[in-house]
Design a protein around this motif. Sequence first.
Motif, PDB file in Angstrom:
ATOM      1  N   PHE A 631      45.159   5.620  48.072  1.00  0.00           N
ATOM      2  CA  PHE A 631      44.648   6.972  48.212  1.00  0.00           C
ATOM      3  C   PHE A 631      45.570   7.993  47.544  1.00  0.00           C
ATOM      4  N   ASN A 632      46.865   7.777  47.699  1.00  0.00           N
ATOM      5  CA  ASN A 632      47.875   8.600  47.023  1.00  0.00           C
ATOM      6  C   ASN A 632      49.166   7.798  47.029  1.00  0.00           C
ATOM      7  N   ASP A 633      50.248   8.425  46.649  1.00  0.00           N
ATOM      8  CA  ASP A 633      51.514   7.692  46.549  1.00  0.00           C
ATOM      9  C   ASP A 633      52.089   7.314  47.904  1.00  0.00           C
ATOM     10  N   LYS A 634      51.513   7.839  48.985  1.00  0.00           N
ATOM     11  CA  LYS A 634      52.019   7.520  50.324  1.00  0.00           C
ATOM     12  C   LYS A 634      51.135   6.529  51.076  1.00  0.00           C
ATOM     13  N   PHE A 635      49.840   6.585  50.825  1.00  0.00           N
ATOM     14  CA  PHE A 635      48.880   5.885  51.674  1.00  0.00           C
ATOM     15  C   PHE A 635      48.060   4.899  50.856  1.00  0.00           C
ATOM     16  N   SER A 636      47.998   3.639  51.326  1.00  0.00           N
ATOM     17  CA  SER A 636      47.162   2.624  50.677  1.00  0.00           C
ATOM     18  C   SER A 636      46.639   1.657  51.732  1.00  0.00           C
ATOM     19  N   MET A 637      45.484   1.049  51.437  1.00  0.00           N
ATOM     20  CA  MET A 637      44.858   0.079  52.329  1.00  0.00           C
ATOM     21  C   MET A 637      44.325  -1.075  51.492  1.00  0.00           C
ATOM     22  N   SER A 638      44.290  -2.264  52.111  1.00  0.00           N
ATOM     23  CA  SER A 638      43.661  -3.402  51.448  1.00  0.00           C
ATOM     24  C   SER A 638      42.931  -4.232  52.504  1.00  0.00           C
ATOM     25  N   TYR A 639      41.866  -4.882  52.058  1.00  0.00           N
ATOM     26  CA  TYR A 639      41.043  -5.714  52.943  1.00  0.00           C
ATOM     27  C   TYR A 639      40.812  -7.049  52.252  1.00  0.00           C
ATOM     28  N   ASN A 640      40.851  -8.129  53.019  1.00  0.00           N
ATOM     29  CA  ASN A 640      40.575  -9.446  52.455  1.00  0.00           C
ATOM     30  C   ASN A 640      39.617 -10.200  53.370  1.00  0.00           C
ATOM     31  N   PHE A 641      38.588 -10.758  52.742  1.00  0.00           N
ATOM     32  CA  PHE A 641      37.619 -11.578  53.455  1.00  0.00           C
ATOM     33  C   PHE A 641      37.676 -12.991  52.898  1.00  0.00           C
ATOM     34  N   TYR A 642      37.736 -13.961  53.799  1.00  0.00           N
ATOM     35  CA  TYR A 642      37.777 -15.371  53.395  1.00  0.00           C
ATOM     36  C   TYR A 642      36.679 -16.119  54.143  1.00  0.00           C
ATOM     37  N   PHE A 643      35.937 -16.942  53.395  1.00  0.00           N
ATOM     38  CA  PHE A 643      34.893 -17.775  53.990  1.00  0.00           C
ATOM     39  C   PHE A 643      34.955 -19.163  53.370  1.00  0.00           C
ATOM     40  N   GLU A 644      34.823 -20.181  54.216  1.00  0.00           N
ATOM     41  CA  GLU A 644      34.787 -21.559  53.735  1.00  0.00           C
ATOM     42  C   GLU A 644      33.710 -22.328  54.501  1.00  0.00           C
ATOM     43  N   ARG A 645      32.955 -23.144  53.766  1.00  0.00           N
ATOM     44  CA  ARG A 645      31.952 -24.000  54.390  1.00  0.00           C
ATOM     45  C   ARG A 645      32.100 -25.401  53.823  1.00  0.00           C
ATOM     46  N   LYS A 646      32.304 -26.377  54.723  1.00  0.00           N
ATOM     47  CA  LYS A 646      32.376 -27.783  54.348  1.00  0.00           C
ATOM     48  C   LYS A 646      31.158 -28.501  54.919  1.00  0.00           C
ATOM     49  N   ASN A 647      30.343 -29.037  54.061  1.00  0.00           N
ATOM     50  CA  ASN A 647      29.152 -29.771  54.481  1.00  0.00           C
ATOM     51  C   ASN A 647      29.421 -31.272  54.472  1.00  0.00           C
ATOM     52  N   ASN A 648      29.025 -31.924  55.542  1.00  0.00           N
ATOM     53  CA  ASN A 648      29.214 -33.369  55.683  1.00  0.00           C
ATOM     54  C   ASN A 648      30.672 -33.781  55.465  1.00  0.00           C
ATOM     55  N   ASN A 649      31.550 -32.952  55.969  1.00  0.00           N
ATOM     56  CA  ASN A 649      32.964 -33.300  55.966  1.00  0.00           C
ATOM     57  C   ASN A 649      33.197 -34.436  56.956  1.00  0.00           C
TER      58      ASN A 649
END
Length: 805
Positions: A631-649
């Motif tokens: 947002f500026n030199d002082k404030f920042s944000m980050s988001y991470n989404f992770y999804f995994e699907r194993k079929n017939n594991n």
Amino acid sequence: MRNLFLFLLLLTAVFGYSQKKTLQTTIRTSSILIDGKIDEEAWRSAAIAKDFIMFQPDNGKPIPENKRTEVKVLYDNDAIYIAATMYDNEPTKILREITKRDDFGTSDFFSVFINGYNDGQQDFQFYVSAADGQADCITTDISGEDYSWDAVWNSKAVITDFGWVAEIRIPYAALRFSGEKKQTWGLNFFREIRRDRQKFTWNLIDSKLGTFTQQSGILEGIENIKPPTRLFLMPYASFYLNANDDKKTTGIAKGGLDIKYGINDAFTLDAILIPDFGQTKFDDKILNLGPFEQQFNENRAFFTEGTDLFSKGNLLYSRRIGGAPIVYPTTTDDETIIDNPATVNLINALKVSGRTKGGLGVGILNAVTEKTNATIENNNTKETRQQEVQPLTNYNVLVLDQRFRKNSSVSFINTNVTRNGSYRDANVAALVWDLNTKKNTYNLSGNFKYSSINAIEDKTGYSTSLNFAETSGKYRYSFGGDLVTKDYDNNDLGINFETNYYSLYGNTNYRILNPTKHFNSFRVNYNLYTQFHKETGKIQGNNININVNLDTKKNHSVGFGTNIAPLQSYDFYEARTNNRYVILPQRYNAWMYISSNYNNKFAFDFNPYYAIFNEKNRNTFEISMGPRYRFNDKFSMSYNFYFERKNNNRGFVDSIDDDLNATTPETIVFANRKVITYSNSISGKYSISSRMNFDLLVRQYWSYAENHNYLSLQQDGTLTDFPTYTTNKNSSFYSWNVDLSYSWWFAPGSQVSVLYRNNAANFERQINKRFNRNVTNLLNNDALSHTFSISVKYFIDYNSIKRKF
């Protein structure tokens, strides 16, 4: 004639770049205030280091005149002083994100690299960002950069109408050098212009060579200084307020002392008395369905700071010290465990480390953990008893690392765990070598490790590896092999998953050394790996990998590749039983990543992966993606989404011993299952200044394994239907963690830390597939605990006290 002149000019430039530059310093003649103004009389007559050369991306190219860099160095009896002027024709475009210590963020920076012995083996590096932040590390060519090392020094950075200025004071207590009357130090300066992703050094760092620390310039002129007494005391006090699942609120006050003492000019003693690790980062726990334990990062400062020597041979997994107890309490049918500590308390720890002028590095680490008991209650009488789950335990590590010819080393490492009483003891010794030719074009590395376990049944084993590589130029290659015996075991103080195998591997790769029309960097790798079971010769693993990694002209990073396991293999670990294995089918997968330029306010990471197996309907898909915004030199944000699907594991779920006389083998049960994983993470920071920061870290995790049908593992490694097995072996694990922290470096080396944390975790056999309900239940149930803590650490330098009194 004109062509001859140009040739001679070019030859002179190349020859000049290939030589070590020398800077002559003088003693300061008047006082210097570290304020970034560089207006004191002492600076006016100081020699200037200039004519910087690009390190990356266009290695060897001179710095543009409108971005020239000029550096001056002075000294006195207590410290060395550096004044750097970084010209920039567009000073309003200088990137200057404010971050906490050792976090560069999106900012220009200047740094000085100092080697007090001028032996090309180890640099002490000090960084100042254009936002007035600090970072520091110890660097070796073999171990890389260790930012866990923190020194106490002063700096000030100021943006000007012509660029920016950095002024630095580094006390001798933060460096290592000999007691000679006339000093000759290795020296280099480093500047990054972040918006252009360009890095420059004063003395040329030739990227064709596989070395960094050996290409420094020279600092001369320092005379008649003495290595100071390096004695630092760091007393601390902390207070914890906990609200746990039984709704009780408890307050705990702690206090202690950390000591750093320079035994001589080369070696330092670090000790902690009454340790306190209550504010360390939480572990990212997962639903672990595999045969091996989950490995966690080390977040305790004592075990991360300045530990490059102890990483030799990869024998130390410091989370063993103060980890989970080694014994699980035994109970009768009418007893219940009411208290079983998850970790063991550390009584004290110390380490001695350093390196002589002759290149001998010595590291000694010792830690003692206390005797730990579980509490067991009788359901009928309500009487309680104590059962020992961890005896008094001593952990010890010794490292002797001899460097020679500035770029090679041979190391001896020994780890030892001694437990009080009739418990298992362990000892592991290793010889490790890393040998490079004089011009750093070829490398021969390897190790031999020997383990000895004293338990009910004593056992010994060994592990060895050998690797040869070409390490310079555009085209490079390597090949080697490993051999690990069945009884090799370093898990008392290290971590090792696979044994009883031998492997062969090879790699060839191509890279560009200078930018092209389309790429700032480009590299393609081709890897082969095959692993064999040592006793039967069966293939345990096989892999062909091709991958490409590049940076575009706009500084976006892109990578993609494929992994192929073309042969059927035999997994001797998943069955969890000696001499049993399951057959794994051929596998084909592909992956990629895109990471946009972090210089932009908005950036995005995208990493998909897909694998298909040579079994009906068996495949895996996963994706990780996340935006980040400054947002500026002082404030920042980050988001991470992770999804995994194993079929017939297909994986292990149970073992049944049907024959008490062991005349028939136990039945090993597998499941054909669907495995789903979700993870959401949010991180953010708000920096009031480079010395005062707020940080937020949130992680929500949910993973479940839903079994469709059960299978029986046959002696030949195949799986057949097992319809009579009806036990519910579904798994569902979800967790929640929040850390909100505030830190304030109120004086050099002194810090106030405030932390609020809440966390919860739950494991169930019943699977509720409503995502929102799972998260809500976790946050509302009794498992959610809260912690509020305040910690104050104060840095005391013996030399400062001596000067005052």
